[in-house]
Design a protein around this motif. Structure first.
Motif, PDB file in Angstrom:
ATOM      1  N   THR A 227       0.842  -1.205   0.000  1.00 59.35           N
ATOM      2  CA  THR A 227       0.000   0.000   0.000  1.00 59.35           C
ATOM      3  C   THR A 227       0.881   1.260   0.000  1.00 59.35           C
ATOM      4  O   THR A 227       0.524   2.265  -0.596  1.00 59.35           O
TER       5      THR A 227
ATOM      6  N   SER B 110      -5.224   5.730   3.022  1.00 56.84           N
ATOM      7  CA  SER B 110      -6.627   5.845   2.586  1.00 56.84           C
ATOM      8  C   SER B 110      -7.321   4.514   2.325  1.00 56.84           C
ATOM      9  O   SER B 110      -8.541   4.430   2.395  1.00 56.84           O
ATOM     10  N   HIS B 111      -6.575   3.475   1.974  1.00 54.38           N
ATOM     11  CA  HIS B 111      -7.195   2.228   1.533  1.00 54.38           C
ATOM     12  C   HIS B 111      -6.730   1.032   2.357  1.00 54.38           C
ATOM     13  O   HIS B 111      -5.632   1.032   2.897  1.00 54.38           O
ATOM     14  N   GLU B 112      -7.586  -0.001   2.401  1.00 48.00           N
ATOM     15  CA  GLU B 112      -7.100  -1.271   2.949  1.00 48.00           C
ATOM     16  C   GLU B 112      -7.049  -2.286   1.824  1.00 48.00           C
ATOM     17  O   GLU B 112      -7.629  -2.085   0.755  1.00 48.00           O
TER      18      GLU B 112
ATOM     19  N   LYS C 288     -11.260   1.619  -0.466  1.00 50.74           N
ATOM     20  CA  LYS C 288     -11.215   2.841   0.338  1.00 50.74           C
ATOM     21  C   LYS C 288     -11.728   2.535   1.735  1.00 50.74           C
ATOM     22  O   LYS C 288     -12.779   1.891   1.885  1.00 50.74           O
ATOM     23  N   LYS C 289     -10.989   2.970   2.738  1.00 53.59           N
ATOM     24  CA  LYS C 289     -11.404   2.722   4.122  1.00 53.59           C
ATOM     25  C   LYS C 289     -12.781   3.315   4.355  1.00 53.59           C
ATOM     26  O   LYS C 289     -13.086   4.399   3.851  1.00 53.59           O
ATOM     27  N   GLY C 290     -13.598   2.576   5.091  1.00 49.25           N
ATOM     28  CA  GLY C 290     -14.938   3.072   5.405  1.00 49.25           C
ATOM     29  C   GLY C 290     -15.976   2.675   4.368  1.00 49.25           C
ATOM     30  O   GLY C 290     -17.155   2.946   4.538  1.00 49.25           O
TER      31      GLY C 290
END
Ligand code: PLP
Length: 388
Positions: free
Chosen positions: A59, A67-69, A225-227
């Motif tokens: 990442t 921002s991302h997982e 994207k996280k969330g």
């Protein structure tokens, strides 16, 4: 990367890649993480730690560390299936409309989602491309804005057949104007464009396959994207926080981190571009008006691909002659029962059926050089001249 291709000259890097040197060296040293990362014992925990380190590196190299997982899977086909099917099932459960948008030039793994969505009674929309393999952003925005509910667009960053590249900024513009979710098919980006490691944090999903950039086969990953409200489509033991169940492919994961590090350290876009464009200019000199380079007038092209239609020569015979001379080259159309089917992207941009059966794809190593290209063209020229 040429190291494992024995005595063959391999020009089919968009299909798959030989292992990159860092991965070969690691395999030779035999320092593997073979334990189940979900096990509580010391060996299991060491495997988990190695996995966490690899994913942090991946990442970070791709610029989405915050921002991302990431979730690992078997490759982009699974990643695409997972995104589309998970979001569709979710929408169905929530009794929300669902609209899937994709382009006619997208990979079969994307286009194949239409059947499943139809079974669920959900809508898909095929977007057209123009003669240069680009698209009209206003038309795309207008079509997406007509839809209601959950809207998902598949955006292919670099096309595997034509090598035409659509900058991520276009995807971001569409997102801003439509508020749709965007899945970036990023399979062909690594080692094939200059900005392969400059991802945009506002886009929702990116999918990759390890075997396209020198990692092991059977490993891929998706960045989300996280969330994002996303439940994994592959259900079971809830590994990877439920994003994708199933025991992780620890060796595959490590190979991805090693391969990406190798690209980060060694890839030179200018060197590759020089070699590919030299090769292309030489092809044009040899075949003159009997060759058409697909996507030549597109706004952006990648650095390693030449997708050519030969107006006189039969591509089957041309590819067979190159094969006999030691060159592995991709054919532009699938072959079933000995018959080439017309290439669907070529039909979409207006070529007739005969021409759409007649394409050849040269896709070079990310580490190809001008010197190598000069030598290869002089060998191939003798073969080509027999076809004119
Ligand atoms: N998307 C693109 C653009 C591809 O080129 C490919 C493979 O060729 C895929 C998706 C599917 O990848 P895989 O076959 O590794 O699952």
């Amino acid at each position: 990367m040429e190291r494992l291709t024995s005595n063959r000259i391999y020009f089919d890097f968009n299909a798959t890649s030989p292992l990159c040197e860092s991965v070969q060296d690691w395999l030779t040293n035999g320092d593997f993480s073979v334990f189940n990362p979900s096990s509580e014992h010391t060996s299991g925990r060491s495997s988990r730690l190695r996995q966490l380190n690899s994913q942090a590196l991946v990442t970070k190299i791709l610029g989405l560390g915050k921002s991302h997982e990431i979730f690992w899977h078997s490759g982009a086909t699974e990643g695409i299936n997972s995104i589309v099917k998970s979001l569709a099932i979710d929408a169905k459960e929530n009794k929300s409309p669902f609209h899937f948008f994709y382009f006619e030039s997208d990979h079969a793994a994307v286009r194949a989602q239409v059947r499943f969505l139809e079974i669920l009674g959900l809508k898909s929309h095929c977007l057209s491309i123009d003669k240069n393999c680009d698209f009209d952003i206003n038309e795309v925005v207008e079509r997406i804005n007509k839809a209601d509910g959950v809207k998902l667009l598949n955006f292919t960053w670099v096309n595997n057949e034509t090598g035409v590249c659509w900058p991520l900024e276009l995807a971001l513009d569409i997102k801003k104007k439509t508020q749709c979710l965007i899945h970036v098919d990023a399979v062909q980006a690594i080692g094939k464009i200059e900005n392969w490691n400059k991802l945009l944090t506002d886009l929702d999903f990116y999918s990759y396959s390890g075997h396209k950039f020198g990692a092991l086969k059977g490993i891929g990953f998706t960045l989300l994207k996280k969330g994002t409200d996303f439940k994994g489509f592959i259900e079971g033991g809830s590994q990877q926080n439920g994003l994708r169940s199933g025991t992780e492919n620890s060796m595959g994961i490590e190979s991805v981190a090693l391969a990406l590090q190798y690209f980060s350290d060694n890839f030179s876009p200018n060197r590759l571009e020089q070699a590919t464009r030299f090769f292309e200019e030489e092809l044009k000199k040899i075949f003159q008006d009997k060759i058409k380079i697909i996507g030549e007038d597109a706004k952006h092209r990648n650095l390693n691909t030449i997708f050519a239609v030969f107006t006189d020569a039969k591509s089957d015979a041309l590819v067979a002659a190159m094969d006999m001379a030691g060159f592995d080259v991709g054919k532009g159309s699938a072959c079933s029962s000995g018959l080439s089917t017309p290439n669907k992207t070529l039909l979409a941009i207006g070529l007739d059926e005969a021409l759409a059966r007649n394409a050849v794809r040269f896709s070079f190593s990310p580490f190809y050089t001008l010197d190598l290209a000069k030598g290869h063209i002089s060998t191939l020229k003798e073969i080509f001249l027999k076809f004119i």
